[in-house]
Design an enzyme around this catalytic site. Structure first.
Site, PDB file in Angstrom:
ATOM      1  N   HIS A 232      36.675 141.868  20.329  1.00  0.00           N
ATOM      2  CA  HIS A 232      36.153 141.832  21.699  1.00  0.00           C
ATOM      3  C   HIS A 232      37.137 141.222  22.706  1.00  0.00           C
ATOM      4  CE1 HIS A 232      34.910 137.856  20.327  1.00  0.00           C
ATOM      5  NE2 HIS A 232      33.840 138.317  19.715  1.00  0.00           N
ATOM      6  N   ILE A 271      28.408 142.829  30.944  1.00  0.00           N
ATOM      7  CA  ILE A 271      28.112 141.397  30.889  1.00  0.00           C
ATOM      8  C   ILE A 271      29.235 140.670  30.166  1.00  0.00           C
ATOM      9  CG2 ILE A 271      26.490 139.644  30.058  1.00  0.00           C
ATOM     10  CD1 ILE A 271      24.310 141.846  30.248  1.00  0.00           C
ATOM     11  N   ASP A 294      28.740 145.027  19.088  1.00  0.00           N
ATOM     12  CA  ASP A 294      28.558 143.606  18.777  1.00  0.00           C
ATOM     13  C   ASP A 294      27.072 143.280  18.790  1.00  0.00           C
ATOM     14  OD1 ASP A 294      29.435 141.128  17.981  1.00  0.00           O
ATOM     15  OD2 ASP A 294      29.921 140.410  19.992  1.00  0.00           O
TER      16      ASP A 294
END
EC number: 3.5.1.25
Length: 386
Positions: A232, A271, A294
């Site tokens: 990520h 987000i 995720d």
């Protein structure tokens, strides 16, 4: 039925009236499937003198390779990082439910956990082919516990670890074995991490960099040792700085081994990563983008309090955002790129001839209409009844 005379005797299915994703473009061509694989129609016509046994009209929809999620922590109330006597049933539930999202293969992901959790859970998540029962399991993604305390995110600090002097033996002792493991996320600034990276990659395990305060030089050394993925991007790492861009700088580094491509996971929910940051990363290195969910155990359950490993999390609203890239690029980031990351691009993430017939049927808004694994319909949207 996947090879030899058995496959040759299998029925040929021709998917018509569709646009198929092949070579980075949406082509108005038919898709031919036999024996669980994508078939070259020219060989069928000119060598075997055969035609399709069945035609299926796709109504003008898009046919793209099945999605591959390399970072999913659970879903539908199932937490992969929770030890139980029947972990397999939870994995099977998630595998079945994600078919409706177009996912045909995935890597169940464990966050930082006590040793006893790894020892109990990992043997219960074997690699498994997909089918009507659910998406295929490509191997486990172990995110932690060898990560930075400063950038641990939602990982419990009490269970974080650093490498001991005999680093790889420490890894084996921590996880209890690596037989079912496909990806390991670690922080490359930890002592002895480079030798661990070399040992893991020698076993064919993908090493990902994440939850880290590494500078660019340390990250480049990790890639030179064999790391190929960033967990990520932008999240749980040092922010980009013009004097030292940190792990983010790997996207444009000129110190990577010749021919080595670095891949990076991104959570496109608006987000975790602002859409503008996602566009910057994609424009800098489009061929490395790997879309991941995720997803937490709350996936599919709505707002409220849910578990994530040894922690409790609060979910309040879920949103997905489009990055601003082309449809073709987005679809490849969810299929071809993760397949390339895992070295599976000859079989997965592609609709090239000879590949596994794992694909998803999408409308123009990219809503999933149907999911196929090995050429078999495994999920289909329920049409609204009059």
């Amino acid at each position: 039925m996947r090879g030899g005379q058995g496959a040759a005797r299998a029925p040929v299915i021709q998917f018509t009236n569709c646009r198929i994703l092949r070579g980075g473009a949406l082509l108005r061509e038919d898709l031919w499937v036999r024996g669980g694989r994508i078939l070259d129609p020219e060989k069928l016509f000119f060598e075997e003198r055969r035609v399709a046994d069945e035609q299926r009209d796709c109504g003008g929809c898009i046919l793209a390779p099945g999605f591959i999620d390399v970072q999913i922590n659970g879903g539908f109330g199932v937490d992969f990082s929770q030890a139980s006597e029947d972990v397999g049933s939870g994995v099977a539930l998630v595998a079945r439910r994600i078919l409706s999202h177009g996912v045909t293969s995935f890597c169940p992901t464990l966050v930082t956990s006590p040793l006893e959790v790894y020892h109990k859970v990992l043997p219960q998540i074997p690699v498994k082919s997909g089918g009507p029962h659910g998406a295929g399991v490509l191997g486990v993604h172990l995110e932690g516990p060898f990560i930075s305390r400063e950038k641990r995110g939602a990982h419990p600090e009490a269970h974080l670890r650093s490498f001991e002097a005999d680093a790889f033996q420490d890894v084996l002792a921590t996880y209890g074995g690596l037989d079912n493991v496909r990806i390991v996320t670690l922080a490359p600034e930890l002592g002895h991490s480079q030798e661990v990276i070399r040992a893991l990659t020698a076993l064919g395990i993908c090493v990902s960099l994440g939850h880290s305060v590494a500078d660019l030089g340390t990250a480049e050394e990790a890639v030179q040792s064999g790391a190929t993925f960033i967990t990520h991007l932008f999240n749980a790492m040092l922010p980009f700085h013009h004097r030292d861009p940190g792990i983010v700088g790997l996207l444009t580094s000129d110190r990577l081994p010749a021919g080595r491509r670095i891949f990076y996971g991104m959570i496109a929910d608006g987000i975790h990563t602002n859409p503008a940051a996602l566009r910057i990363a994609h424009r800098a290195h489009p061929k490395g983008l790997v879309l991941v969910t995720d997803a937490v155990p709350a996936l599919g359950l709505g707002n409220g309090r849910h578990t994530l490993g040894q922690q409790e999390v609060e979910v309040d609203g879920l949103t997905a955002y489009v990055a601003g890239c082309s449809v073709e690029s987005a679809l490849e980031a969810a299929s071809l790129h993760p397949a390339q990351l895992l070295g599976l691009e000859k079989r997965k993430g592609t609709l090239d001839f000879g590949a596994d017939a794992d694909f998803v049927v999408l409308d123009d808004s990219l809503h999933v209409r149907a999911t196929y694994i090995s050429g078999e319909l495994v999920w289909q949207v329920e049409e609204a009844r009059p």
